[in-house]
Design an enzyme around this catalytic site. Sequence first.
Site, mmCIF file in Angstrom:
data_model
loop_
_atom_site.group_PDB
_atom_site.id
_atom_site.type_symbol
_atom_site.label_atom_id
_atom_site.label_comp_id
_atom_site.label_asym_id
_atom_site.label_seq_id
_atom_site.Cartn_x
_atom_site.Cartn_y
_atom_site.Cartn_z
ATOM 1 N N GLU A 103 0.608 -1.220 -0.114
ATOM 2 C CA GLU A 103 0.134 -0.260 0.149
ATOM 3 C C GLU A 103 0.863 1.065 -0.029
ATOM 4 O OE1 GLU A 103 -2.021 -2.191 3.122
ATOM 5 O OE2 GLU A 103 -0.251 -2.473 2.063
ATOM 6 N N THR B 168 11.328 -44.376 -4.195
ATOM 7 C CA THR B 168 12.235 -43.438 -3.863
ATOM 8 C C THR B 168 13.216 -43.095 -4.590
ATOM 9 O OG1 THR B 168 12.720 -43.032 -2.002
ATOM 10 C CG2 THR B 168 10.210 -42.344 -2.487
ATOM 11 N N ALA B 169 14.139 -44.651 -4.239
ATOM 12 C CA ALA B 169 15.625 -44.790 -4.694
ATOM 13 C C ALA B 169 15.607 -46.835 -4.771
ATOM 14 C CB ALA B 169 15.764 -44.997 -3.498
ATOM 15 N N TRP C 295 19.394 -40.123 -11.227
ATOM 16 C CA TRP C 295 17.991 -39.488 -10.903
ATOM 17 C C TRP C 295 16.378 -40.943 -10.880
ATOM 18 C CZ3 TRP C 295 19.252 -35.285 -8.432
ATOM 19 C CH2 TRP C 295 20.014 -34.477 -8.257
ATOM 20 N N SER D 4 19.259 -36.768 15.391
ATOM 21 C CA SER D 4 19.274 -37.337 16.749
ATOM 22 C C SER D 4 20.947 -37.361 17.555
ATOM 23 C CB SER D 4 18.624 -37.749 17.092
ATOM 24 O OG SER D 4 17.797 -38.356 16.559
ATOM 25 N N GLY E 91 14.031 -38.611 3.866
ATOM 26 C CA GLY E 91 14.042 -40.406 3.598
ATOM 27 C C GLY E 91 12.225 -40.661 4.003
ATOM 28 N N THR F 7 12.308 -42.706 6.229
ATOM 29 C CA THR F 7 11.789 -43.046 8.140
ATOM 30 C C THR F 7 11.165 -40.773 8.358
ATOM 31 O OG1 THR F 7 13.364 -44.565 8.166
ATOM 32 C CG2 THR F 7 12.825 -43.384 9.969
#
Length: 367
Positions: free
Chosen positions: A56, A166-167, A175, A227, A298, A300
Amino acid sequence: MTTTAEDAVYMARALELAHLGMNTTDPNPRVGCVIVKNGKIISEGWHERAGGPHAEIIAIENAHQDHLYGATVYVTLEPCSHHGRTPPCVDALLKTRPQRVVIAMEDPNSLVAGSGIRALEEAGIVVAVGLMEAEAKALNPGYISRMTKKRPLVRVKLATSLDGRTALESGVSKWITGEDARRDVHRWRARSSAILTGVSTILMDDPSLNVRYNACKRQPLRIVLDSNLRISPDARVIKIEGKTLIVTASQDHAAATRLQDAGAEVLIVATKSSRIDLHALMLDLVAREINEIHIEAGATLCGALLYAGIVDEIVLYLAPHLLGADGRGMFKFPALEKMADRYKLKIRDVRAVGEDWRVIADVINLS
């Protein structure tokens, strides 16, 4: 007050302007403004960056002061009515005295939340709220989530084969999708406040997790959930330009110091069982004004986030090939006992991206 088809045309332009700030306004919302008088646009503005002038203010400054009296202002978000990084926009509007202000949506920020609208109405300015509200909300899902849910919007990006892998079993994933899809991913990265992954992805691929294909004036915060502090201080995600946050449950101060010396920030967010507390992490990220989190991780970590009720959206790229039953899946979470427990999605968009297909879905049964 009702609005017209002509109003919709000008609001559409304001939304178009707001979109120009898609990658730059963070943590502020993306906002556009159009000022119209006698059926003609006399000024425009859009918010570019936090700390800079709001849409504005730019539109007002771009117009001649004496031309604004009696004009109509179209703005995609309720004008702010509090002192933040900049003065209140509503004060500038009250000073210029437009005849009408058409607002797409009310600001969910509790510091505003209708007070800007009331200030305009009390000054005798005609106000209309709600024109193209859905489109305005779609511009700022993370900002809205942070203000209403008190946590960022969480978007999980996945690239899979047509059979949902995914892999390979070994973890090799380069890829799965083509170049067009990979470029599209950087568009999602660029608009995000933060890019989050797990340490397993770092150890496997050593990714940069930055924005490369899109012109980007800022790099999103990179977040690694680790972790036990297994990440190396030499990891690419720490060494490249931008800020990196390592989130851990570990009390290994020597390891934390090495990472801090390398340039990363280390944050301990632990449960009683010495695991990363995902909900506590979200609260910390809200305090950092994080709006949208882009997840590239991933099965997990993606599964843990979904199971915790934290995932809002899924952006899935499907590549036209098969990897077989031994390939890695998308989400790992406790086994479901009955079909009624399955995670329900609402598909919002499906389109081709190069040779791949992109599916955008909302998770609709968040806990």
